[in-house]
Design a protein around this motif. Structure first.
Motif, short mmCIF file in Angstrom:
data_model
loop_
_atom_site.label_atom_id
_atom_site.label_comp_id
_atom_site.label_asym_id
_atom_site.label_seq_id
_atom_site.Cartn_x
_atom_site.Cartn_y
_atom_site.Cartn_z
N LEU A 91 40.68 10.06 67.89
CA LEU A 91 39.60 11.04 67.97
C LEU A 91 38.33 10.28 68.32
CD1 LEU A 91 38.42 13.82 67.45
CD2 LEU A 91 38.27 13.23 65.03
N ARG A 108 27.46 18.83 67.65
CA ARG A 108 28.85 18.89 68.07
C ARG A 108 29.64 19.83 67.17
NH1 ARG A 108 32.58 13.50 68.99
NH2 ARG A 108 34.61 14.53 69.13
N ILE A 157 31.72 23.42 67.92
CA ILE A 157 33.10 23.78 67.61
C ILE A 157 33.17 25.18 67.02
CG2 ILE A 157 35.12 23.22 66.22
CD1 ILE A 157 34.35 20.36 66.33
N ASP A 175 36.38 17.99 71.69
CA ASP A 175 37.28 18.67 70.77
C ASP A 175 38.07 19.76 71.48
OD1 ASP A 175 36.38 17.28 68.28
OD2 ASP A 175 34.50 18.15 68.92
N HIS A 199 34.73 16.49 60.31
CA HIS A 199 35.11 16.70 61.70
C HIS A 199 36.57 16.33 61.95
CE1 HIS A 199 34.84 15.35 66.08
NE2 HIS A 199 34.94 16.64 66.08
N ILE A 215 38.81 19.05 60.81
CA ILE A 215 38.96 20.18 61.73
C ILE A 215 40.02 19.90 62.77
CG2 ILE A 215 37.80 21.60 63.46
CD1 ILE A 215 35.24 21.19 62.04
N ALA A 216 40.05 18.65 63.23
CA ALA A 216 40.95 18.31 64.32
C ALA A 216 42.38 18.08 63.86
CB ALA A 216 40.44 17.07 65.06
#
Lengths: 228, 228
Positions: free
Chosen positions: A74, A145, A149, A191, B146, B149-150
């Motif tokens: 990521l 960011r 999302i 993302d 973050h 979320i991914a």
DNA sequence: CGGAATCTTGAGCGGCTTCAAAACCTGTGG
DNA sequence: CCACAGGTTTTGAAGCCGCTCAAGATTCCG
């Protein structure tokens, strides 16, 4: 934000890290750093290690990323000349790096170890202040960011990322602005999955907004991406 | 992380902001602050304003949030006693607040204006250093969120948020840990919609893992949430 | 040339969101 | 004390955006 230029002339670097510090002192500070050259695909810092060095990238670019439990990476930040990372090193009892950093192509860095940067930030409190300002800047980008999302579509996020990359790392060109990045990396920064990224870019290419090549994107009509 | 306790006894506050500063000096620093009492639902700082004050919450709790273009609010952080916000104020030419802060219930704060905190951070560089450490901490939390979320499901994210809230703002109790929060707020903090939140919590309640009430959650079996 | 990395395209699916509507709780004021 | 209004929660049904999987095409480089 303020565009940090890229003028590595005679050791002078226009970085937010040196904001408010006279050229002369800046030279001195850089003098204490160790200059380090790394080739492509080299891992400079490793996620989870205790912060032991502070880096300033002054040529090339790198990715700052984190590896998920499933093994995918990521991408947290795309480092460009003038960017600093490993900022935690400036603290007395440094915490851990929160990601890994890997060079995309050949890079040049200045490196300060913990002891050096501590001594320096004692003499130049401005360095600490700059570190705080930069960190707050990273935080703000991150909040943006994150907001993206939650509120924007994959397409809008890709557009934003492209535009930002465009003027942070883009090579201006007669026909547009070139950006060196793969679909997958662009997707990770936005993302968005790799496939969706491919589809959206294709659509834009058909519309003439951009041009694509392997590992490269050229923005022809930035204004068309702007309708976020 | 280190649990910042809640002991507002005689002006002594255990906050990361005062780490490494002797009690005596701490008293002095607090003495310069203006003590401010706010009732519930009061907006203390407004997103986008130029940072002009630094706040330390020492009683009550607040939400730090941002309003999206569609008018919904996205909660960025749940402020609890010991937390500092408006950290940008410590900088020479302060940037803007990146979110708004609103009290959830009656709160007590210490407030330093720009001039005061600047003077203080000149005398006590430790304050600047602490500010940097705290900001890096926020950044790290954010990166985690973050990443979540991914890589994680809505359920896992909710579980994590609950656990963290539990030991940051939870009231320990014979039968479990009480948390004052609505489904919607919990969802926002976890990046999950209100409806999904409701469904997941109901499932957990049926399993006996938690108990619910309007605006409140009581965790009975934290260990069952741990299987992330 | 062969192999590895990147990119494309289609088809299918699935976790969450969205929408609608009703039940519920709580403090307030008549 | 009751009724009412506002905020909160629940439940069902429907739908969609973007992910996943599979397979092939393309480009690059040693």
């Amino acid at each position: 934000m303020t565009a940090s230029g890229t003028l590595p002339r005679a050791g002078i670097m226009h970085s937010k890290f040196f904001a408010g510090i006279p050229d002369h002192d800046q030279q001195l500070i850089i003098g204490i750093a160790q200059e380090r050259r790394v080739s492509a695909k080299e891992v400079v810092i490793q996620c989870g290690d205790k912060a032991s060095c502070l880096f300033l990238l002054f040529e090339g670019n790198m990715k700052y990323y984190r590896v998920t439990e499933r093994g995918e990476e990521l991408i947290l930040w795309w480092l460009t000349p003038g960017d600093v990372f490993g900022l935690a090193t400036i603290l007395k009892n440094p915490p851990r790096y929160m990601g890994s950093a890997e060079s995309k192509k050949e890079c040049k860095l200045w490196v300060w170890d913990h002891a050096s940067i501590r001594k320096l930030s004692g003499v130049y409190p401005q360095l600490s202040e700059n570190a705080l300002r930069i960190t707050l800047g990273y935080l703000a980008s991150y909040v943006d960011r994150h907001t993206g999302i939650a509120t924007k579509t994959a397409e809008q996020r890709l557009a934003n990322t492209l535009l930002q990359l465009g003027h942070r790392t883009g090579h201006a060109h007669a026909t547009g602005v070139d950006i060196d990045i793969t679909n997958e990396q662009l997707g990770s920064l936005s993302d968005v999955g790799m496939f969706t990224t491919s589809r959206v870019l294709s659509r834009w290419e058909r519309a003439g907004t951009i041009a694509k090549a392997r590992g490269k994107v050229c923005i022809h009509a930035p204004e068309r991406l702007l309708k976020d």
